[in-house]
Design a protein around this motif. Structure first.
Motif, mmCIF file in Angstrom:
data_model
loop_
_atom_site.group_PDB
_atom_site.id
_atom_site.type_symbol
_atom_site.label_atom_id
_atom_site.label_comp_id
_atom_site.label_asym_id
_atom_site.label_seq_id
_atom_site.Cartn_x
_atom_site.Cartn_y
_atom_site.Cartn_z
ATOM 1 N N LEU A 10 0.838 -1.200 0.000
ATOM 2 C CA LEU A 10 0.000 0.000 0.000
ATOM 3 C C LEU A 10 0.874 1.252 0.000
ATOM 4 C CD1 LEU A 10 -2.804 -0.840 2.615
ATOM 5 C CD2 LEU A 10 -3.105 -0.526 0.148
ATOM 6 N N PRO A 11 0.517 2.266 -0.767
ATOM 7 C CA PRO A 11 1.242 3.545 -0.692
ATOM 8 C C PRO A 11 1.212 4.087 0.736
ATOM 9 C CG PRO A 11 -0.221 3.516 -2.597
ATOM 10 C CD PRO A 11 -0.554 2.288 -1.789
ATOM 11 N N GLU A 12 2.236 4.810 1.115
ATOM 12 C CA GLU A 12 2.385 5.256 2.500
ATOM 13 C C GLU A 12 1.177 6.037 3.022
ATOM 14 O OE1 GLU A 12 5.522 7.709 5.355
ATOM 15 O OE2 GLU A 12 5.923 7.432 3.223
ATOM 16 N N PRO A 13 0.587 6.960 2.264
ATOM 17 C CA PRO A 13 -0.587 7.692 2.799
ATOM 18 C C PRO A 13 -1.756 6.761 3.132
ATOM 19 C CG PRO A 13 0.307 8.822 0.889
ATOM 20 C CD PRO A 13 0.989 7.487 0.945
ATOM 21 N N LEU A 14 -1.978 5.753 2.292
ATOM 22 C CA LEU A 14 -3.073 4.830 2.552
ATOM 23 C C LEU A 14 -2.746 3.918 3.735
ATOM 24 C CD1 LEU A 14 -4.114 3.800 -1.083
ATOM 25 C CD2 LEU A 14 -4.980 5.662 0.340
ATOM 26 N N ALA A 15 -1.500 3.444 3.805
ATOM 27 C CA ALA A 15 -1.098 2.574 4.907
ATOM 28 C C ALA A 15 -1.212 3.293 6.245
ATOM 29 C CB ALA A 15 0.332 2.080 4.690
ATOM 30 N N LYS A 16 -0.784 4.573 6.284
ATOM 31 C CA LYS A 16 -0.864 5.336 7.534
ATOM 32 C C LYS A 16 -2.310 5.567 7.943
ATOM 33 C CE LYS A 16 3.537 7.814 7.594
ATOM 34 N NZ LYS A 16 4.195 9.148 7.615
ATOM 35 N N ALA A 17 -3.175 5.804 6.972
ATOM 36 C CA ALA A 17 -4.597 6.000 7.289
ATOM 37 C C ALA A 17 -5.195 4.723 7.872
ATOM 38 C CB ALA A 17 -5.350 6.415 6.027
ATOM 39 N N ARG A 86 -18.877 -4.944 5.153
ATOM 40 C CA ARG A 86 -17.825 -4.190 4.470
ATOM 41 C C ARG A 86 -18.286 -2.775 4.119
ATOM 42 N NH1 ARG A 86 -13.549 -7.660 0.911
ATOM 43 N NH2 ARG A 86 -12.559 -8.560 2.764
ATOM 44 N N ALA A 87 -19.548 -2.639 3.752
ATOM 45 C CA ALA A 87 -20.082 -1.298 3.497
ATOM 46 C C ALA A 87 -20.070 -0.474 4.777
ATOM 47 C CB ALA A 87 -21.492 -1.396 2.929
ATOM 48 N N ALA A 88 -20.446 -1.092 5.893
ATOM 49 C CA ALA A 88 -20.441 -0.388 7.179
ATOM 50 C C ALA A 88 -19.020 0.008 7.568
ATOM 51 C CB ALA A 88 -21.059 -1.274 8.255
ATOM 52 N N THR A 89 -18.053 -0.870 7.294
ATOM 53 C CA THR A 89 -16.659 -0.553 7.584
ATOM 54 C C THR A 89 -16.201 0.641 6.760
ATOM 55 O OG1 THR A 89 -16.143 -2.857 8.109
ATOM 56 C CG2 THR A 89 -14.304 -1.426 7.570
ATOM 57 N N ALA A 90 -16.552 0.634 5.469
ATOM 58 C CA ALA A 90 -16.165 1.752 4.598
ATOM 59 C C ALA A 90 -16.749 3.066 5.104
ATOM 60 C CB ALA A 90 -16.620 1.477 3.167
ATOM 61 N N ARG A 91 -18.021 3.033 5.527
ATOM 62 C CA ARG A 91 -18.640 4.259 6.046
ATOM 63 C C ARG A 91 -17.948 4.729 7.324
ATOM 64 N NH1 ARG A 91 -23.418 1.608 4.130
ATOM 65 N NH2 ARG A 91 -23.781 0.686 6.195
ATOM 66 N N SER A 92 -17.610 3.800 8.202
ATOM 67 C CA SER A 92 -16.915 4.171 9.441
ATOM 68 C C SER A 92 -15.532 4.742 9.144
ATOM 69 C CB SER A 92 -16.776 2.941 10.349
ATOM 70 O OG SER A 92 -18.024 2.457 10.759
ATOM 71 N N PHE A 93 -14.850 4.133 8.186
ATOM 72 C CA PHE A 93 -13.495 4.566 7.840
ATOM 73 C C PHE A 93 -13.490 5.971 7.249
ATOM 74 C CE2 PHE A 93 -10.066 4.528 4.514
ATOM 75 C CZ PHE A 93 -8.993 4.689 5.399
ATOM 76 N N THR A 94 -14.371 6.219 6.293
ATOM 77 C CA THR A 94 -14.383 7.547 5.667
ATOM 78 C C THR A 94 -14.898 8.621 6.620
ATOM 79 O OG1 THR A 94 -16.560 7.095 4.669
ATOM 80 C CG2 THR A 94 -14.596 6.624 3.333
ATOM 81 N N LEU A 98 -12.740 11.876 7.653
ATOM 82 C CA LEU A 98 -13.256 13.238 7.564
ATOM 83 C C LEU A 98 -13.021 13.990 8.873
ATOM 84 C CD1 LEU A 98 -14.884 15.263 5.781
ATOM 85 C CD2 LEU A 98 -16.942 14.379 6.912
ATOM 86 N N ARG A 99 -13.291 13.317 9.999
ATOM 87 C CA ARG A 99 -13.073 13.958 11.312
ATOM 88 C C ARG A 99 -11.600 14.280 11.536
ATOM 89 N NH1 ARG A 99 -16.728 9.934 12.958
ATOM 90 N NH2 ARG A 99 -15.015 8.704 13.839
ATOM 91 N N GLU A 100 -10.721 13.420 10.999
ATOM 92 C CA GLU A 100 -9.284 13.628 11.155
ATOM 93 C C GLU A 100 -8.722 14.580 10.108
ATOM 94 O OE1 GLU A 100 -7.224 12.258 13.602
ATOM 95 O OE2 GLU A 100 -9.175 11.754 14.503
ATOM 96 N N GLU A 101 -9.607 15.126 9.271
ATOM 97 C CA GLU A 101 -9.246 16.064 8.205
ATOM 98 C C GLU A 101 -8.317 15.435 7.168
ATOM 99 O OE1 GLU A 101 -7.757 19.596 10.067
ATOM 100 O OE2 GLU A 101 -9.721 20.160 10.868
ATOM 101 N N LEU A 102 -8.464 14.120 6.999
ATOM 102 C CA LEU A 102 -7.751 13.429 5.932
ATOM 103 C C LEU A 102 -8.564 13.451 4.641
ATOM 104 C CD1 LEU A 102 -6.510 10.299 7.939
ATOM 105 C CD2 LEU A 102 -5.240 12.397 7.409
ATOM 106 N N LEU A 103 -9.844 13.780 4.758
ATOM 107 C CA LEU A 103 -10.737 13.932 3.619
ATOM 108 C C LEU A 103 -11.486 15.249 3.761
ATOM 109 C CD1 LEU A 103 -12.385 10.365 3.280
ATOM 110 C CD2 LEU A 103 -10.824 11.441 1.633
ATOM 111 N N ASP A 104 -11.797 15.864 2.623
ATOM 112 C CA ASP A 104 -12.578 17.098 2.637
ATOM 113 C C ASP A 104 -14.071 16.816 2.629
ATOM 114 O OD1 ASP A 104 -10.302 18.703 2.635
ATOM 115 O OD2 ASP A 104 -10.135 18.595 0.453
ATOM 116 N N VAL A 105 -14.463 15.708 2.016
ATOM 117 C CA VAL A 105 -15.864 15.279 1.977
ATOM 118 C C VAL A 105 -15.903 13.787 2.249
ATOM 119 C CG1 VAL A 105 -16.615 17.076 0.384
ATOM 120 C CG2 VAL A 105 -15.767 14.905 -0.522
#
Length: 312
Positions: A10-17, A86-94, A98-105
């Motif tokens: 995994l690329p470093e930004p994705l692995a760290k997330a 898996r859908a629930a995991t994706a929603r929790s992850f994103t 967002l709360r960690e300001e790793l995503l804008d939306v």
């Protein structure tokens, strides 16, 4: 299941997330180690899929990508329950990102998965439980420490309806032998006290009086149940014991300890216990989860009716 080599690519930004989300689940949400592993595996699978689409940072995640990820798994025959998880995991992850300001939306706000199949849980008949316990009692009558332990564990699982992880984590001090109650640390580190009956109490007393000291060692600590090497018993051993006991019955396809939990809940409702009481005993946070067992009881009534009534 994602292997370590795939995770390492995994690329470093994705692995760290992914690592940050894992720490969040364990430290802030207090999820069990098993739940954390499952969530991390789902997130890794999502991010590995994203890499195959040329994504190297979280900004590249979008709703179409998430839908394609679930769609590929659905086409491969993955069950609805796994897709829903898996859908629930994706929603929790994103949402976390967002709360960690790793995503804008949050790209997963409108992500949906197929509704889960609510299959009724398997339960044993009360006659099967009686035969099962009688067999365990006969095996323990000779005083063998392992047989005494296995009898006490299975009696306690059925008497209280606790989860296998809760049983494995129980200490001697959690047992109130006079009042016949057990203090349990459940999901989300929520503590509850559950009652148990005389047969389970007798089995536990015999294990503590005659069996535990035979297995105890330097690493036993205060654990109620011990493995062959004297340490706290692990969940795999409990599952093996229960699976062997079920196989000896010969007339059930049940394999795991959760069947005892399902059976306890169903038999309580069959006996007239109210839904709130069963909810408290099982440690369900939602009454809707407990209500599943009312359907089991109705199905059992229907089966009995169909078998017995001349005009069924």
């Amino acid at each position: 299941m994602v292997d370590h080599e795939e995770r390492a690519r995994l690329p470093e930004p994705l692995a760290k997330a992914a690592e940050g989300f894992e720490r969040y689940l364990a430290a802030e949400r207090g999820r069990s180690a098993h739940t954390v592993r499952a969530y991390r595996g789902d997130v890794d699978a999502l991010l590995i899929h994203a890499v195959t689409e040329g994504v190297a940072t979280l900004d590249g995640l979008g709703l179409p990508l998430l839908r394609r990820w679930l769609g590929e798994q659905s086409a491969a025959g993955m069950s609805r329950s796994t897709l829903a998880r898996r859908a629930a995991t994706a929603r929790s992850f994103t949402a976390w990102a967002l709360r960690e300001e790793l995503l804008d939306v949050d790209p997963a706000l409108r992500l949906k998965a197929p509704k889960q199949d609510h299959a009724l849980p398997a339960v044993l008949q009360q006659q099967q439980i009686q035969r099962l316990m009688a067999g365990l009692a006969d095996a323990a009558a000779g005083g063998d420490a392992t047989a005494l332990r296995d009898h006490a564990m299975v009696e306690l699982l059925y008497a209280t309806g606790i989860r296998v992880g809760e049983l494995a984590g129980t200490d001697i001090d959690d047992v109130n032998r006079e009042r016949r109650t057990l203090r349990v640390l459940g999901k989300g580190n929520k503590e509850r006290v559950v009652p148990y009956g005389l047969p389970a109490g007798t089995a536990v007393d015999k294990w503590l009086a005659r069996g535990r000291q035979a297995l105890a060692g330097d690493h036993s600590g205060h654990a109620l149940f011990l493995g062959q090497r004297g340490g706290r018993i692990d969940q795999r051993t409990v599952r093996t014991v229960v699976g062997r006991v079920f196989a000896a019955l010969g007339d059930t396809s049940a394999t795991g300890p959760h069947t005892l939990r399902h059976s306890a809940a169903t038999h309580l409702l069959d006996g007239g216990a109210d839904l709130r009481t069963v909810q408290e005993i099982l440690g369900h946070s939602s009454l809707a989860t407990t209500q599943l067992y009312t359907h089991v009881s109705v199905e059992r009534l229907r089966d009995g009716y169909r078998q017995a009534h001349p005009r069924a």
